[in-house]
Design a protein around this motif. Structure first.
Motif, PDB file in Angstrom:
ATOM      1  N   GLU A  21       0.734  -1.148  -0.104  1.00  0.00           N
ATOM      2  CA  GLU A  21       0.089   0.482  -0.041  1.00  0.00           C
ATOM      3  C   GLU A  21       0.684   1.526  -0.166  1.00  0.00           C
ATOM      4  N   VAL A  22       1.694   1.340   0.572  1.00  0.00           N
ATOM      5  CA  VAL A  22       3.305   1.911   0.760  1.00  0.00           C
ATOM      6  C   VAL A  22       3.409   2.539  -0.707  1.00  0.00           C
ATOM      7  N   SER A  23       3.386   1.848  -1.324  1.00  0.00           N
ATOM      8  CA  SER A  23       4.566   0.896  -2.814  1.00  0.00           C
ATOM      9  C   SER A  23       3.645   1.708  -3.274  1.00  0.00           C
ATOM     10  N   LYS A  24       2.121   1.824  -3.082  1.00  0.00           N
ATOM     11  CA  LYS A  24       1.705   1.756  -4.446  1.00  0.00           C
ATOM     12  C   LYS A  24       1.865   3.685  -4.079  1.00  0.00           C
ATOM     13  N   GLU A  25       0.927   3.808  -3.442  1.00  0.00           N
ATOM     14  CA  GLU A  25       0.695   4.952  -2.894  1.00  0.00           C
ATOM     15  C   GLU A  25       2.095   6.442  -3.500  1.00  0.00           C
ATOM     16  N   PHE A  26       2.536   6.089  -3.519  1.00  0.00           N
ATOM     17  CA  PHE A  26       4.462   6.485  -3.472  1.00  0.00           C
ATOM     18  C   PHE A  26       4.122   6.661  -5.319  1.00  0.00           C
ATOM     19  N   PHE A  27       3.909   5.667  -6.056  1.00  0.00           N
ATOM     20  CA  PHE A  27       4.204   5.437  -7.532  1.00  0.00           C
ATOM     21  C   PHE A  27       2.830   6.332  -7.889  1.00  0.00           C
ATOM     22  N   GLU A  28       1.677   6.280  -7.817  1.00  0.00           N
ATOM     23  CA  GLU A  28       1.078   7.134  -8.124  1.00  0.00           C
ATOM     24  C   GLU A  28       1.151   8.842  -7.821  1.00  0.00           C
ATOM     25  N   ASN A  29       1.240   9.017  -6.324  1.00  0.00           N
ATOM     26  CA  ASN A  29       1.861   9.984  -6.301  1.00  0.00           C
ATOM     27  C   ASN A  29       2.800  10.655  -7.309  1.00  0.00           C
ATOM     28  N   CYS A  30       3.703   9.963  -7.935  1.00  0.00           N
ATOM     29  CA  CYS A  30       5.070  10.433  -9.046  1.00  0.00           C
ATOM     30  C   CYS A  30       4.737  10.232 -10.474  1.00  0.00           C
ATOM     31  N   PHE A  77      18.675 -13.345   0.790  1.00  0.00           N
ATOM     32  CA  PHE A  77      19.996 -13.875  -0.365  1.00  0.00           C
ATOM     33  C   PHE A  77      19.693 -12.220  -1.827  1.00  0.00           C
ATOM     34  N   LEU A  78      18.419 -12.380  -2.321  1.00  0.00           N
ATOM     35  CA  LEU A  78      17.642 -11.775  -3.623  1.00  0.00           C
ATOM     36  C   LEU A  78      16.948 -10.688  -3.183  1.00  0.00           C
ATOM     37  N   THR A  79      16.031 -10.674  -2.456  1.00  0.00           N
ATOM     38  CA  THR A  79      15.310  -9.037  -2.169  1.00  0.00           C
ATOM     39  C   THR A  79      16.754  -8.575  -0.123  1.00  0.00           C
ATOM     40  N   ASP A  80      17.327  -8.246  -1.393  1.00  0.00           N
ATOM     41  CA  ASP A  80      18.571  -7.459  -0.568  1.00  0.00           C
ATOM     42  C   ASP A  80      18.322  -6.299  -0.113  1.00  0.00           C
ATOM     43  N   ILE A  81      17.059  -5.712  -1.051  1.00  0.00           N
ATOM     44  CA  ILE A  81      16.986  -4.429  -0.818  1.00  0.00           C
ATOM     45  C   ILE A  81      16.075  -4.119   0.467  1.00  0.00           C
ATOM     46  N   ARG A  82      16.787  -3.448   1.509  1.00  0.00           N
ATOM     47  CA  ARG A  82      15.217  -3.174   2.582  1.00  0.00           C
ATOM     48  C   ARG A  82      14.550  -2.109   2.929  1.00  0.00           C
ATOM     49  N   ARG A  83      13.464  -2.504   3.387  1.00  0.00           N
ATOM     50  CA  ARG A  83      12.308  -1.773   3.807  1.00  0.00           C
ATOM     51  C   ARG A  83      12.906  -0.032   3.733  1.00  0.00           C
ATOM     52  N   ILE A  84      13.192   0.346   4.480  1.00  0.00           N
ATOM     53  CA  ILE A  84      13.711   1.560   5.083  1.00  0.00           C
ATOM     54  C   ILE A  84      14.308   2.242   3.579  1.00  0.00           C
ATOM     55  N   GLU A  85      14.878   1.370   2.830  1.00  0.00           N
ATOM     56  CA  GLU A  85      15.599   2.130   1.650  1.00  0.00           C
ATOM     57  C   GLU A  85      14.585   1.810   0.507  1.00  0.00           C
ATOM     58  N   ALA A  86      13.796   1.394   0.149  1.00  0.00           N
ATOM     59  CA  ALA A  86      12.884   0.852  -0.313  1.00  0.00           C
ATOM     60  C   ALA A  86      12.410   2.340  -1.242  1.00  0.00           C
ATOM     61  N   LEU A  87      12.404   3.000  -0.695  1.00  0.00           N
ATOM     62  CA  LEU A  87      10.845   4.700  -1.321  1.00  0.00           C
ATOM     63  C   LEU A  87      12.149   5.521  -2.355  1.00  0.00           C
ATOM     64  N   TYR A  90      12.779   3.584  -5.123  1.00  0.00           N
ATOM     65  CA  TYR A  90      11.818   3.949  -5.555  1.00  0.00           C
ATOM     66  C   TYR A  90      12.605   5.226  -7.170  1.00  0.00           C
ATOM     67  N   GLU A  91      12.273   5.848  -6.016  1.00  0.00           N
ATOM     68  CA  GLU A  91      13.184   6.884  -6.037  1.00  0.00           C
ATOM     69  C   GLU A  91      14.454   7.146  -7.793  1.00  0.00           C
ATOM     70  N   ASP A  92      15.310   6.945  -7.300  1.00  0.00           N
ATOM     71  CA  ASP A  92      16.569   6.607  -8.176  1.00  0.00           C
ATOM     72  C   ASP A  92      16.384   5.477  -9.953  1.00  0.00           C
ATOM     73  N   VAL A  93      15.041   4.821  -9.805  1.00  0.00           N
ATOM     74  CA  VAL A  93      14.476   4.182 -11.074  1.00  0.00           C
ATOM     75  C   VAL A  93      14.320   4.687 -11.561  1.00  0.00           C
ATOM     76  N   LEU A  94      13.270   5.436 -11.128  1.00  0.00           N
ATOM     77  CA  LEU A  94      12.517   6.718 -11.966  1.00  0.00           C
ATOM     78  C   LEU A  94      12.775   8.140 -12.575  1.00  0.00           C
TER      79      LEU A  94
END
Length: 264
Positions: A21-30, A77-87, A90-94
């Motif tokens: 839900e947090v991620s969805k809101e972030f992307f929609e706001n972008c 090991f694969l999902t190694d992006i922490r939740r606190i740095e995920a947003l 996201y911004e960097d990727v965009l």
């Protein structure tokens, strides 16, 4: 055309649902559309543990999309992006400010069907009461006939999975090699071996054996007999992971495996 992102998340974990839900809101706001289908998306976000990413990896690789893998599991090991740095990721990727790491995928041919795998192929006996099985392994040349509970053929990515738990080595993911690890071999001198990733490996039950089971990444269970050949090689398809800027592979190993920690 409006950019779209596919978000895949573990629906059985409350934390993953909340962060979806947090991620969805972030992307929609972008101004980025959010969808559950990979087709038509610019990239994929996976929220969960390594199991969530493993389940989605074949579909992601088939669509040639890159993935931001956010860890909501235990090891990661694969999902190694922490939740606190995920947003921030996201911004960097965009903004186009990111790096990708490609992970090898296995192409497995068994009984006329082709399967994709990210971690490993396991050929094993059917149950604890079944006798040891004999598996003949060939690459460019005959390698060995293993008498064991089973055999694992792993990618470098899979070297920190099942293979590690039965004594296999850890291999850096960017190396072009394959790992063969026996499971509880009868002969204690039978050890794991690393071979060239350009080789195609063939597994076959010896004539005396009745049947065994083949699994790919813990899924795609197939019963095989002495008449079946299992062919394993690297696929042309790869899984493309967004790398976290704050860590490298060795720092992830130290963190996840508790290297240097006082654990007792």
């Amino acid at each position: 055309m409006k950019k779209k992102v596919c978000i895949i998340y573990n629906t059985s974990k409350k934390d993953a649902i909340k962060f979806y839900e947090v991620s969805k809101e972030f992307f929609e706001n972008c101004g980025v559309g959010v969808q559950s289908e990979i087709e038509g998306s610019a990239f994929v976000v996976v929220i969960g543990g390594d199991g969530t990413l493993l389940q989605a990896s074949k579909n992601i690789a088939n669509h040639n999309k890159f993935v931001i893998a956010v860890n909501m599991g235990s090891l990661g090991f694969l999902t190694d992006i922490r939740r606190i740095e995920a947003l921030q990721v996201y911004e960097d990727v965009l903004m186009g400010n990111y790096k990708l790491e490609e992970r090898h995928m296995l192409e497995v041919e068994v009984r006329g069907e082709t399967h994709l795998g990210l971690n490993e192929v396991v050929m094993a006996k059917g149950g604890i009461l079944q006798k040891l099985i004999r598996i003949r392994v060939s690459g460019e040349h005959y390698i060995n006939t293993y008498r064991a509970d089973g055999l694992i053929v792993a990618t470098p990515t899979g070297s920190t999975g099942y293979s590690l738990s039965v004594g296999g080595p850890i291999i850096r993911p960017n190396l072009d090699v394959l790992l063969i690890t026996p499971i509880a071999p009868h002969n204690l001198s039978t050890r794991p071996i690393i071979i060239d990733g350009k080789e195609e490996i063939t597994l076959k039950l010896e004539k005396k054996e009745g049947s065994a089971y083949v699994t790919i990444d813990g899924d795609d269970l197939v019963k095989v007999t002495k008449d079946d050949l299992i062919k394993i090689k690297y696929s042309d398809k790869k899984l493309k992971l967004v790398l976290p800027k704050s860590r490298n592979y060795y720092s992830v190993l130290r963190e996840k495996l508790k290297w240097g920690d006082k654990i007792c």
